[in-house]
Design a protein around this motif. Sequence first.
Motif, mmCIF file in Angstrom:
data_model
loop_
_atom_site.group_PDB
_atom_site.id
_atom_site.type_symbol
_atom_site.label_atom_id
_atom_site.label_comp_id
_atom_site.label_asym_id
_atom_site.label_seq_id
_atom_site.Cartn_x
_atom_site.Cartn_y
_atom_site.Cartn_z
ATOM 1 N N ILE A 32 -5.291 9.720 -11.342
ATOM 2 C CA ILE A 32 -3.984 10.189 -10.878
ATOM 3 C C ILE A 32 -3.163 9.019 -10.344
ATOM 4 O O ILE A 32 -1.977 8.860 -10.670
ATOM 5 C CB ILE A 32 -4.149 11.279 -9.798
ATOM 6 N N VAL A 33 -3.793 8.181 -9.498
ATOM 7 C CA VAL A 33 -3.087 7.024 -8.937
ATOM 8 C C VAL A 33 -2.667 6.068 -10.049
ATOM 9 O O VAL A 33 -1.536 5.573 -10.070
ATOM 10 C CB VAL A 33 -3.971 6.290 -7.902
ATOM 11 N N LEU A 34 -3.571 5.825 -10.999
ATOM 12 C CA LEU A 34 -3.275 4.890 -12.083
ATOM 13 C C LEU A 34 -2.150 5.418 -12.975
ATOM 14 O O LEU A 34 -1.270 4.660 -13.390
ATOM 15 C CB LEU A 34 -4.533 4.648 -12.911
ATOM 16 N N SER A 35 -2.176 6.721 -13.250
ATOM 17 C CA SER A 35 -1.119 7.296 -14.078
ATOM 18 C C SER A 35 0.218 7.284 -13.330
ATOM 19 O O SER A 35 1.277 7.124 -13.940
ATOM 20 C CB SER A 35 -1.476 8.729 -14.476
ATOM 21 N N HIS A 36 0.138 7.417 -11.993
ATOM 22 C CA HIS A 36 1.356 7.367 -11.186
ATOM 23 C C HIS A 36 1.991 5.983 -11.244
ATOM 24 O O HIS A 36 3.210 5.842 -11.209
ATOM 25 C CB HIS A 36 1.021 7.729 -9.738
ATOM 26 N N LEU A 37 1.134 4.974 -11.344
ATOM 27 C CA LEU A 37 1.623 3.596 -11.413
ATOM 28 C C LEU A 37 1.853 3.131 -12.841
ATOM 29 O O LEU A 37 2.285 2.000 -13.054
ATOM 30 C CB LEU A 37 0.609 2.654 -10.749
ATOM 31 N N GLY A 38 1.553 4.010 -13.798
ATOM 32 C CA GLY A 38 1.585 3.628 -15.204
ATOM 33 C C GLY A 38 2.824 2.873 -15.652
ATOM 34 O O GLY A 38 2.720 1.819 -16.289
ATOM 35 N N PRO A 39 4.030 3.378 -15.364
ATOM 36 C CA PRO A 39 5.234 2.682 -15.843
ATOM 37 C C PRO A 39 5.451 1.311 -15.218
ATOM 38 O O PRO A 39 6.199 0.509 -15.746
ATOM 39 C CB PRO A 39 6.364 3.644 -15.444
ATOM 40 N N ILE A 40 4.798 1.062 -14.064
ATOM 41 C CA ILE A 40 5.001 -0.224 -13.385
ATOM 42 C C ILE A 40 3.991 -1.216 -13.953
ATOM 43 O O ILE A 40 2.907 -1.413 -13.425
ATOM 44 C CB ILE A 40 4.841 -0.084 -11.866
ATOM 45 N N THR A 41 4.343 -1.842 -15.039
ATOM 46 C CA THR A 41 3.398 -2.729 -15.735
ATOM 47 C C THR A 41 3.766 -4.196 -15.601
ATOM 48 O O THR A 41 3.028 -5.056 -16.081
ATOM 49 C CB THR A 41 3.362 -2.373 -17.234
ATOM 50 N N GLN A 42 4.881 -4.477 -14.956
ATOM 51 C CA GLN A 42 5.347 -5.865 -14.915
ATOM 52 C C GLN A 42 5.336 -6.443 -13.505
ATOM 53 O O GLN A 42 5.994 -7.433 -13.232
ATOM 54 C CB GLN A 42 6.769 -5.946 -15.488
ATOM 55 N N LEU A 43 4.591 -5.807 -12.608
ATOM 56 C CA LEU A 43 4.524 -6.341 -11.249
ATOM 57 C C LEU A 43 3.858 -7.704 -11.246
ATOM 58 O O LEU A 43 2.900 -7.938 -11.993
ATOM 59 C CB LEU A 43 3.741 -5.392 -10.344
ATOM 60 N N PRO A 44 4.320 -8.635 -10.398
ATOM 61 C CA PRO A 44 3.730 -9.967 -10.359
ATOM 62 C C PRO A 44 2.330 -9.988 -9.769
ATOM 63 O O PRO A 44 1.627 -10.963 -9.872
ATOM 64 C CB PRO A 44 4.704 -10.758 -9.466
ATOM 65 N N ASN A 45 1.913 -8.909 -9.113
ATOM 66 C CA ASN A 45 0.584 -8.835 -8.519
ATOM 67 C C ASN A 45 -0.095 -7.581 -9.034
ATOM 68 O O ASN A 45 0.431 -6.490 -8.898
ATOM 69 C CB ASN A 45 0.705 -8.769 -6.984
ATOM 70 N N ASN A 46 -1.276 -7.714 -9.672
ATOM 71 C CA ASN A 46 -1.943 -6.554 -10.252
ATOM 72 C C ASN A 46 -2.926 -5.904 -9.298
ATOM 73 O O ASN A 46 -3.765 -5.105 -9.709
ATOM 74 C CB ASN A 46 -2.668 -6.948 -11.543
ATOM 75 N N ALA A 47 -2.849 -6.219 -7.989
ATOM 76 C CA ALA A 47 -3.766 -5.626 -7.014
ATOM 77 C C ALA A 47 -3.581 -4.121 -6.936
ATOM 78 O O ALA A 47 -4.524 -3.397 -6.618
ATOM 79 C CB ALA A 47 -3.545 -6.256 -5.631
ATOM 80 N N GLN A 48 -2.370 -3.640 -7.220
ATOM 81 C CA GLN A 48 -2.108 -2.217 -7.109
ATOM 82 C C GLN A 48 -2.877 -1.408 -8.160
ATOM 83 O O GLN A 48 -3.100 -0.215 -7.980
ATOM 84 C CB GLN A 48 -0.601 -1.919 -7.211
ATOM 85 N N THR A 49 -3.291 -2.045 -9.257
ATOM 86 C CA THR A 49 -4.098 -1.336 -10.256
ATOM 87 C C THR A 49 -5.591 -1.536 -10.034
ATOM 88 O O THR A 49 -6.394 -0.799 -10.607
ATOM 89 C CB THR A 49 -3.728 -1.829 -11.673
ATOM 90 N N MET A 50 -5.969 -2.504 -9.198
ATOM 91 C CA MET A 50 -7.380 -2.803 -8.999
ATOM 92 C C MET A 50 -8.102 -1.654 -8.302
ATOM 93 O O MET A 50 -9.186 -1.226 -8.730
ATOM 94 C CB MET A 50 -7.533 -4.083 -8.170
ATOM 95 N N LEU A 51 -7.518 -1.115 -7.213
ATOM 96 C CA LEU A 51 -8.194 -0.082 -6.429
ATOM 97 C C LEU A 51 -8.453 1.191 -7.239
ATOM 98 O O LEU A 51 -9.577 1.699 -7.219
ATOM 99 C CB LEU A 51 -7.387 0.232 -5.164
ATOM 100 N N PRO A 52 -7.463 1.746 -7.954
ATOM 101 C CA PRO A 52 -7.776 2.942 -8.744
ATOM 102 C C PRO A 52 -8.772 2.686 -9.862
ATOM 103 O O PRO A 52 -9.587 3.561 -10.175
ATOM 104 C CB PRO A 52 -6.406 3.378 -9.299
ATOM 105 N N ILE A 53 -8.748 1.482 -10.456
ATOM 106 C CA ILE A 53 -9.714 1.174 -11.515
ATOM 107 C C ILE A 53 -11.128 1.110 -10.937
ATOM 108 O O ILE A 53 -12.084 1.623 -11.532
ATOM 109 C CB ILE A 53 -9.344 -0.153 -12.206
ATOM 110 N N VAL A 54 -11.269 0.494 -9.752
ATOM 111 C CA VAL A 54 -12.577 0.446 -9.090
ATOM 112 C C VAL A 54 -13.044 1.860 -8.755
ATOM 113 O O VAL A 54 -14.227 2.196 -8.909
ATOM 114 C CB VAL A 54 -12.510 -0.419 -7.814
ATOM 115 N N ALA A 55 -12.119 2.715 -8.292
ATOM 116 C CA ALA A 55 -12.468 4.101 -7.970
ATOM 117 C C ALA A 55 -12.968 4.838 -9.213
ATOM 118 O O ALA A 55 -13.955 5.594 -9.154
ATOM 119 C CB ALA A 55 -11.262 4.826 -7.372
ATOM 120 N N ILE A 56 -12.310 4.620 -10.357
ATOM 121 C CA ILE A 56 -12.732 5.264 -11.602
ATOM 122 C C ILE A 56 -14.116 4.765 -12.021
ATOM 123 O O ILE A 56 -14.986 5.559 -12.421
ATOM 124 C CB ILE A 56 -11.703 4.991 -12.721
#
Length: 228
Positions: A32-56
């Motif tokens: 859910i968190v990852l899909s919520h952030l889905g459109p934001i693919t160009q952020l200069p820091n990818n830490a925001q995708t790390m936590l949901p991926i680790v959770a999955i």
Amino acid sequence: MDCGSAFVKYILFLFNLLCAICGILLITFGSIVLSHLGPITQLPNNAQTMLPIVAICLGSVVFIIAFLGCCGALRENNCMTMTYSFLLLALLVCQIVFVVMVWVYQSQLLVEFDNAFNLAWKQRNDDPAVMDSFQTVFKCCGNDGPLDYKNVIFPKSCCPSDKLIKDTCAITQSYNSGCKTTFHAFWSKNIEIIKFAGLGIALIEFVGVVFACCLSNSIRNERRRAHY
């Protein structure tokens, strides 16, 4: 198998069933968190995708190990039960390390997320797609609010699609909250969920390790007595 061993067997099965459900919940939360952030693919820091991926990933491993534990308990297989115990113990240690790291570095993570957003805001003129994604996903407008666009062209992403007037967005129809506060609040809330959910699942896993060791010992004793 005596009554005590049978009790441990079914208690272990129930605990593993609970662990499997927790694993599914972790996978669902991360997705859910990852899909919520889905459109934001160009952020200069990818830490925001790390936590949901680790959770999955954790949820998937928890589910697989819990399934192994259920099979080992029902089949009364000593090898499978001991393998399950070691795997669950290793997962428990990794999970505690992960939760402790999130707990210790929570403030630093939030600062990293804020810095990523600040950079995206500064680059809005050169690359507006990132801010458009923020505003669309989090239903917010500007850095601190819609007044940030007072003297420039007002972006359509600041308005809900049903509030657009002739495909343009008016400041009176825009979202009221600023994206920086909204993004920070989103991660503050979800980091708290990750911390306490992780500790709760770790406690369940610890109980599972104890019962698995008890069941394995009971199976060995039963087989030893059967040889006499």
